[in-house]
Design a protein around this motif. Structure first.
Motif, PDB file in Angstrom:
ATOM      1  N   ALA A   3      22.150 -21.093  22.903  1.00  0.00           N
ATOM      2  CA  ALA A   3      23.532 -21.452  22.575  1.00  0.00           C
ATOM      3  C   ALA A   3      23.890 -21.037  21.152  1.00  0.00           C
ATOM      4  O   ALA A   3      25.006 -20.547  20.901  1.00  0.00           O
ATOM      5  N   ILE A   4      22.972 -21.227  20.209  1.00  0.00           N
ATOM      6  CA  ILE A   4      23.252 -20.818  18.823  1.00  0.00           C
ATOM      7  C   ILE A   4      23.448 -19.308  18.738  1.00  0.00           C
ATOM      8  O   ILE A   4      24.382 -18.803  18.093  1.00  0.00           O
ATOM      9  N   ALA A   5      22.568 -18.545  19.419  1.00  0.00           N
ATOM     10  CA  ALA A   5      22.707 -17.089  19.425  1.00  0.00           C
ATOM     11  C   ALA A   5      24.007 -16.664  20.117  1.00  0.00           C
ATOM     12  O   ALA A   5      24.730 -15.784  19.638  1.00  0.00           O
ATOM     13  N   ALA A   6      24.315 -17.317  21.232  1.00  0.00           N
ATOM     14  CA  ALA A   6      25.536 -16.981  21.972  1.00  0.00           C
ATOM     15  C   ALA A   6      26.777 -17.277  21.144  1.00  0.00           C
ATOM     16  O   ALA A   6      27.766 -16.527  21.192  1.00  0.00           O
ATOM     17  N   TYR A   7      26.748 -18.351  20.372  1.00  0.00           N
ATOM     18  CA  TYR A   7      27.882 -18.682  19.507  1.00  0.00           C
ATOM     19  C   TYR A   7      28.111 -17.579  18.479  1.00  0.00           C
ATOM     20  O   TYR A   7      29.254 -17.210  18.186  1.00  0.00           O
ATOM     21  N   GLY A   8      27.030 -17.048  17.934  1.00  0.00           N
ATOM     22  CA  GLY A   8      27.162 -15.949  16.982  1.00  0.00           C
ATOM     23  C   GLY A   8      27.772 -14.709  17.619  1.00  0.00           C
ATOM     24  O   GLY A   8      28.649 -14.059  17.028  1.00  0.00           O
ATOM     25  N   PHE A   9      27.341 -14.391  18.839  1.00  0.00           N
ATOM     26  CA  PHE A   9      27.903 -13.222  19.529  1.00  0.00           C
ATOM     27  C   PHE A   9      29.370 -13.451  19.906  1.00  0.00           C
ATOM     28  O   PHE A   9      30.170 -12.521  19.901  1.00  0.00           O
ATOM     29  N   ALA A  10      29.717 -14.677  20.246  1.00  0.00           N
ATOM     30  CA  ALA A  10      31.079 -14.958  20.711  1.00  0.00           C
ATOM     31  C   ALA A  10      32.082 -15.049  19.574  1.00  0.00           C
ATOM     32  O   ALA A  10      33.264 -14.720  19.755  1.00  0.00           O
ATOM     33  N   ARG A  11      31.643 -15.498  18.394  1.00  0.00           N
ATOM     34  CA  ARG A  11      32.590 -15.785  17.326  1.00  0.00           C
ATOM     35  C   ARG A  11      32.605 -14.756  16.190  1.00  0.00           C
ATOM     36  O   ARG A  11      33.562 -14.685  15.435  1.00  0.00           O
ATOM     37  N   PHE A  12      31.552 -13.965  16.048  1.00  0.00           N
ATOM     38  CA  PHE A  12      31.479 -13.027  14.926  1.00  0.00           C
ATOM     39  C   PHE A  12      31.515 -11.589  15.427  1.00  0.00           C
ATOM     40  O   PHE A  12      30.967 -11.271  16.488  1.00  0.00           O
ATOM     41  N   PHE A  71      30.266  -7.978  14.334  1.00  0.00           N
ATOM     42  CA  PHE A  71      29.356  -7.304  13.414  1.00  0.00           C
ATOM     43  C   PHE A  71      28.915  -5.989  14.037  1.00  0.00           C
ATOM     44  O   PHE A  71      29.041  -5.788  15.250  1.00  0.00           O
ATOM     45  N   PRO A  72      28.432  -5.039  13.231  1.00  0.00           N
ATOM     46  CA  PRO A  72      28.025  -3.730  13.768  1.00  0.00           C
ATOM     47  C   PRO A  72      26.955  -3.878  14.855  1.00  0.00           C
ATOM     48  O   PRO A  72      26.073  -4.744  14.760  1.00  0.00           O
ATOM     49  N   LEU A  73      27.058  -3.074  15.870  1.00  0.00           N
ATOM     50  CA  LEU A  73      26.104  -3.030  16.983  1.00  0.00           C
ATOM     51  C   LEU A  73      26.082  -4.331  17.791  1.00  0.00           C
ATOM     52  O   LEU A  73      25.105  -4.621  18.478  1.00  0.00           O
ATOM     53  N   ARG A  74      27.153  -5.114  17.716  1.00  0.00           N
ATOM     54  CA  ARG A  74      27.189  -6.375  18.455  1.00  0.00           C
ATOM     55  C   ARG A  74      27.026  -6.130  19.950  1.00  0.00           C
ATOM     56  O   ARG A  74      26.183  -6.754  20.611  1.00  0.00           O
ATOM     57  N   VAL A  81      23.552  -4.697  21.030  1.00  0.00           N
ATOM     58  CA  VAL A  81      22.511  -5.735  20.974  1.00  0.00           C
ATOM     59  C   VAL A  81      22.641  -6.676  22.167  1.00  0.00           C
ATOM     60  O   VAL A  81      21.647  -7.073  22.792  1.00  0.00           O
ATOM     61  N   LEU A  82      23.887  -7.025  22.513  1.00  0.00           N
ATOM     62  CA  LEU A  82      24.118  -7.903  23.663  1.00  0.00           C
ATOM     63  C   LEU A  82      23.643  -7.243  24.959  1.00  0.00           C
ATOM     64  O   LEU A  82      23.023  -7.890  25.816  1.00  0.00           O
ATOM     65  N   ILE A  83      23.898  -5.937  25.082  1.00  0.00           N
ATOM     66  CA  ILE A  83      23.434  -5.209  26.264  1.00  0.00           C
ATOM     67  C   ILE A  83      21.911  -5.121  26.265  1.00  0.00           C
ATOM     68  O   ILE A  83      21.269  -5.226  27.322  1.00  0.00           O
ATOM     69  N   ALA A  84      21.321  -4.935  25.086  1.00  0.00           N
ATOM     70  CA  ALA A  84      19.853  -4.882  24.995  1.00  0.00           C
ATOM     71  C   ALA A  84      19.232  -6.192  25.457  1.00  0.00           C
ATOM     72  O   ALA A  84      18.183  -6.207  26.117  1.00  0.00           O
ATOM     73  N   ILE A  85      19.888  -7.310  25.127  1.00  0.00           N
ATOM     74  CA  ILE A  85      19.393  -8.612  25.588  1.00  0.00           C
ATOM     75  C   ILE A  85      19.453  -8.691  27.108  1.00  0.00           C
ATOM     76  O   ILE A  85      18.538  -9.199  27.766  1.00  0.00           O
ATOM     77  N   LEU A  86      20.545  -8.162  27.679  1.00  0.00           N
ATOM     78  CA  LEU A  86      20.665  -8.158  29.144  1.00  0.00           C
ATOM     79  C   LEU A  86      19.600  -7.269  29.780  1.00  0.00           C
ATOM     80  O   LEU A  86      19.011  -7.625  30.807  1.00  0.00           O
TER      81      LEU A  86
END
Length: 216
Positions: free
Chosen positions: A55-64, A66-69, A72-77
């Motif tokens: 949830a903390i990581a997801a909050y960062g992706f949802a609210r900020f 930043f370069p390569l966001r 990085v999200l696709i890499a996690i998937l």
């Protein structure tokens, strides 16, 4: 089958009388309490850590932004798409090198790596649907970013957190391969591994297997 007397085990009918002897025999023969405690503790910690960290990581992706966001999200998937079986040998070698083999901690670490991508993706989509004004109002009232997350966003994210927790718990509870490889003795083995080891020298006691499966 778990409540049938042994003589009626292979008859396709309801039992003539109900018996709990199969359950008692399983508890006498196998250390089901230890296996159950292992499964519950591992699933609890994997679920708790997976939901909080995800949830903390997801909050960062949802609210900020930043370069390569997005990459990085696709890499996690993509990490989620990797078959878990292909990682078992590296995990075994890693845990062996760290001296963690046959510990619950090793299984928790390994399963956490499998569940975090799913947690991040579920919660990121949920947080993205929440209005940013909630965060801004919390920040104006003196909250830090983490304060806004824990005091405002988390309390209204119950459905997303519940879905994430359910999927994470079920994965950990049902996982067979990871505990099988990383646990060598009943000290760290879980219920699925225990069920797989109920093959006796002259065959399987299906009445015992059925009773243990019901307990599981």
């Amino acid at each position: 089958t778990s409540v049938k007397p042994p003589l009626e085990l292979f008859s396709f009918s309801l039992p003539s009388y109900l018996t709990l002897e199969n359950f008692a025999a399983v508890l006498r023969t196998y250390d089901m309490v230890q296996f159950s405690v292992n499964s519950l503790l591992i699933a609890f910690f994997v679920t708790t850590l997976g939901v909080i960290i995800g949830a903390i990581a997801a909050y960062g992706f949802a609210r900020f932004r930043f370069p390569l966001r997005l990459p990085v999200l696709i890499a996690i998937l993509v990490m989620r798409m990797i078959p878990g079986v292909s990682l078992i040998i590296p995990l075994y070698l890693m845990m062996n090198a760290w001296g963690l083999l046959d510990t619950r901690f090793a299984i928790i670490l390994a399963q956490l790596g499998f569940v975090l991508p799913l947690s991040v993706w579920i919660m990121e989509g949920f947080f993205r649907g929440l209005p940013r004004e909630l965060d801004e109002a919390a920040l104006i009232d003196g909250c830090s970013r983490l304060g806004a997350l824990f005091r405002v966003i988390f309390p209204i994210s119950g459905p997303g957190l519940a879905v994430t927790a359910i999927f994470t718990f079920l994965f950990s509870w049902n996982d067979f391969v990871t505990p099988l490889v990383l646990s060598l003795t009943p000290k760290a083995q879980t219920l699925p591994v225990a069920l797989s080891q109920m093959n006796l020298l002259y065959g399987i006691r299906w009445d015992h297997m059925a009773a243990a499966s019901m307990m599981y």
